[in-house]
Design a protein around this motif. Structure first.
Motif, mmCIF file in Angstrom:
data_model
loop_
_atom_site.group_PDB
_atom_site.id
_atom_site.type_symbol
_atom_site.label_atom_id
_atom_site.label_comp_id
_atom_site.label_asym_id
_atom_site.label_seq_id
_atom_site.Cartn_x
_atom_site.Cartn_y
_atom_site.Cartn_z
ATOM 1 N N VAL A 65 0.844 -1.196 0.000
ATOM 2 C CA VAL A 65 0.000 0.000 0.000
ATOM 3 C C VAL A 65 0.877 1.244 0.000
ATOM 4 O O VAL A 65 1.800 1.361 0.806
ATOM 5 C CB VAL A 65 -0.924 0.031 1.239
ATOM 6 N N SER A 66 0.571 2.161 -0.901
ATOM 7 C CA SER A 66 1.165 3.483 -0.892
ATOM 8 C C SER A 66 -0.004 4.448 -0.783
ATOM 9 O O SER A 66 -0.696 4.708 -1.762
ATOM 10 C CB SER A 66 1.957 3.736 -2.172
ATOM 11 N N GLY A 67 -0.273 4.913 0.418
ATOM 12 C CA GLY A 67 -1.435 5.753 0.653
ATOM 13 C C GLY A 67 -2.004 5.497 2.032
ATOM 14 O O GLY A 67 -1.262 5.321 2.992
ATOM 15 N N PHE A 68 -3.334 5.414 2.116
ATOM 16 C CA PHE A 68 -4.002 5.300 3.402
ATOM 17 C C PHE A 68 -5.044 4.203 3.394
ATOM 18 O O PHE A 68 -5.720 3.986 2.396
ATOM 19 C CB PHE A 68 -4.676 6.622 3.761
ATOM 20 N N GLN A 69 -5.159 3.531 4.534
ATOM 21 C CA GLN A 69 -6.231 2.576 4.782
ATOM 22 C C GLN A 69 -6.990 3.047 6.014
ATOM 23 O O GLN A 69 -6.390 3.243 7.066
ATOM 24 C CB GLN A 69 -5.680 1.173 5.041
ATOM 25 N N PHE A 70 -8.302 3.237 5.881
ATOM 26 C CA PHE A 70 -9.173 3.602 7.000
ATOM 27 C C PHE A 70 -10.220 2.507 7.137
ATOM 28 O O PHE A 70 -10.943 2.233 6.176
ATOM 29 C CB PHE A 70 -9.905 4.921 6.739
ATOM 30 N N ALA A 71 -10.322 1.880 8.319
ATOM 31 C CA ALA A 71 -11.317 0.832 8.523
ATOM 32 C C ALA A 71 -11.911 0.935 9.914
ATOM 33 O O ALA A 71 -11.235 1.330 10.862
ATOM 34 C CB ALA A 71 -10.700 -0.549 8.330
ATOM 35 N N GLY A 72 -13.166 0.546 10.029
ATOM 36 C CA GLY A 72 -13.820 0.535 11.322
ATOM 37 C C GLY A 72 -13.223 -0.489 12.268
ATOM 38 O O GLY A 72 -13.186 -0.279 13.475
ATOM 39 N N ILE A 73 -12.728 -1.601 11.727
ATOM 40 C CA ILE A 73 -12.153 -2.639 12.576
ATOM 41 C C ILE A 73 -10.707 -2.952 12.209
ATOM 42 O O ILE A 73 -9.816 -2.762 13.020
ATOM 43 C CB ILE A 73 -13.010 -3.920 12.553
ATOM 44 N N ALA A 74 -10.430 -3.455 10.998
ATOM 45 C CA ALA A 74 -9.083 -3.954 10.711
ATOM 46 C C ALA A 74 -8.570 -3.540 9.338
ATOM 47 O O ALA A 74 -9.335 -3.442 8.386
ATOM 48 C CB ALA A 74 -9.066 -5.475 10.811
ATOM 49 N N ASN A 75 -7.257 -3.348 9.266
ATOM 50 C CA ASN A 75 -6.526 -3.126 8.025
ATOM 51 C C ASN A 75 -5.435 -4.177 7.939
ATOM 52 O O ASN A 75 -4.735 -4.409 8.916
ATOM 53 C CB ASN A 75 -5.859 -1.744 8.019
ATOM 54 N N MET A 76 -5.288 -4.788 6.756
ATOM 55 C CA MET A 76 -4.250 -5.790 6.558
ATOM 56 C C MET A 76 -3.526 -5.495 5.260
ATOM 57 O O MET A 76 -4.170 -5.269 4.232
ATOM 58 C CB MET A 76 -4.866 -7.186 6.514
ATOM 59 N N ALA A 77 -2.187 -5.497 5.310
ATOM 60 C CA ALA A 77 -1.370 -5.256 4.121
ATOM 61 C C ALA A 77 0.019 -5.833 4.347
ATOM 62 O O ALA A 77 0.384 -6.155 5.479
ATOM 63 C CB ALA A 77 -1.277 -3.763 3.841
#
Length: 174
Positions: A98-110
């Protein structure tokens, strides 16, 4: 499923080979190869190769390979390859690098994140900017601590995150 479309309007669901500018599906869009522009669906967008642009779905967006742009999924976003841009989901985001942003209510996986992850739980092999309660970063830091002071206060804490930012989850008794 054999045609490349510039603009598609599908009352229920549409199946196409490629989409170039705009696709609307009342329930969903299934694009077998590449999609660019805007894909808007009531429930889902499924792209069989690469996506460039904006995908918006009430439930989920899936891209088999690389995603460039913005993904808004009510529940889930998944990109199998490289993601450059923004992933925003009510529950979870999953991506390769990922190059940028991850917004999640519970989980982010990368795998590797150049940017930031915002969620209750963030999981990555490398990420310097995870912002959440629990950050499991393989190449980051994880430590457990116990402190006791002269007033009888005991605090147990778990610190996890990247080299620059981390989260602290603790519990104490006085």
């Amino acid at each position: 499923g054999e045609y490349t479309n510039g603009v598609s309007f599908n009352i229920l669901a549409g199946i196409s080979k490629n989409e170039k500018y705009f696709t609307f599906g009342g329930l969903g869009n299934i694009i077998r190869n590449d999609a660019s522009g805007v894909q808007f669906a009531g429930l889902f967008n499924t792209i069989g190769n690469d996506a460039k642009g904006l995908q918006f779905a009430g439930l989920f967006n899936t891209v088999r390979n690389d995603a460039y742009g913005i993904q808004f999924g009510g529940l889930l976003n998944r990109a199998g390859g490289y993601t450059n841009g923004l992933q925003f989901a009510g529950i979870a985001n999953m991506a390769g690098d990922v190059s940028g942003f991850q917004f999640a209510g519970i989980a982010n996986m990368a795998r590797n994140v150049t940017g930031a992850q915002f969620g209750l739980i963030n999981i990555a092999e490398s990420n310097d900017y995870p912002i959440g309660l629990l950050n499991i970063i393989k190449n980051g830091e994880m430590s457990v601590g116990v402190t006791y002071d002269d007033r009888g206060s005991v605090v147990t804490s778990f610190r996890s995150g990247g080299r620059i930012m981390y989260g602290i989850l603790g519990a104490g008794y006085n």
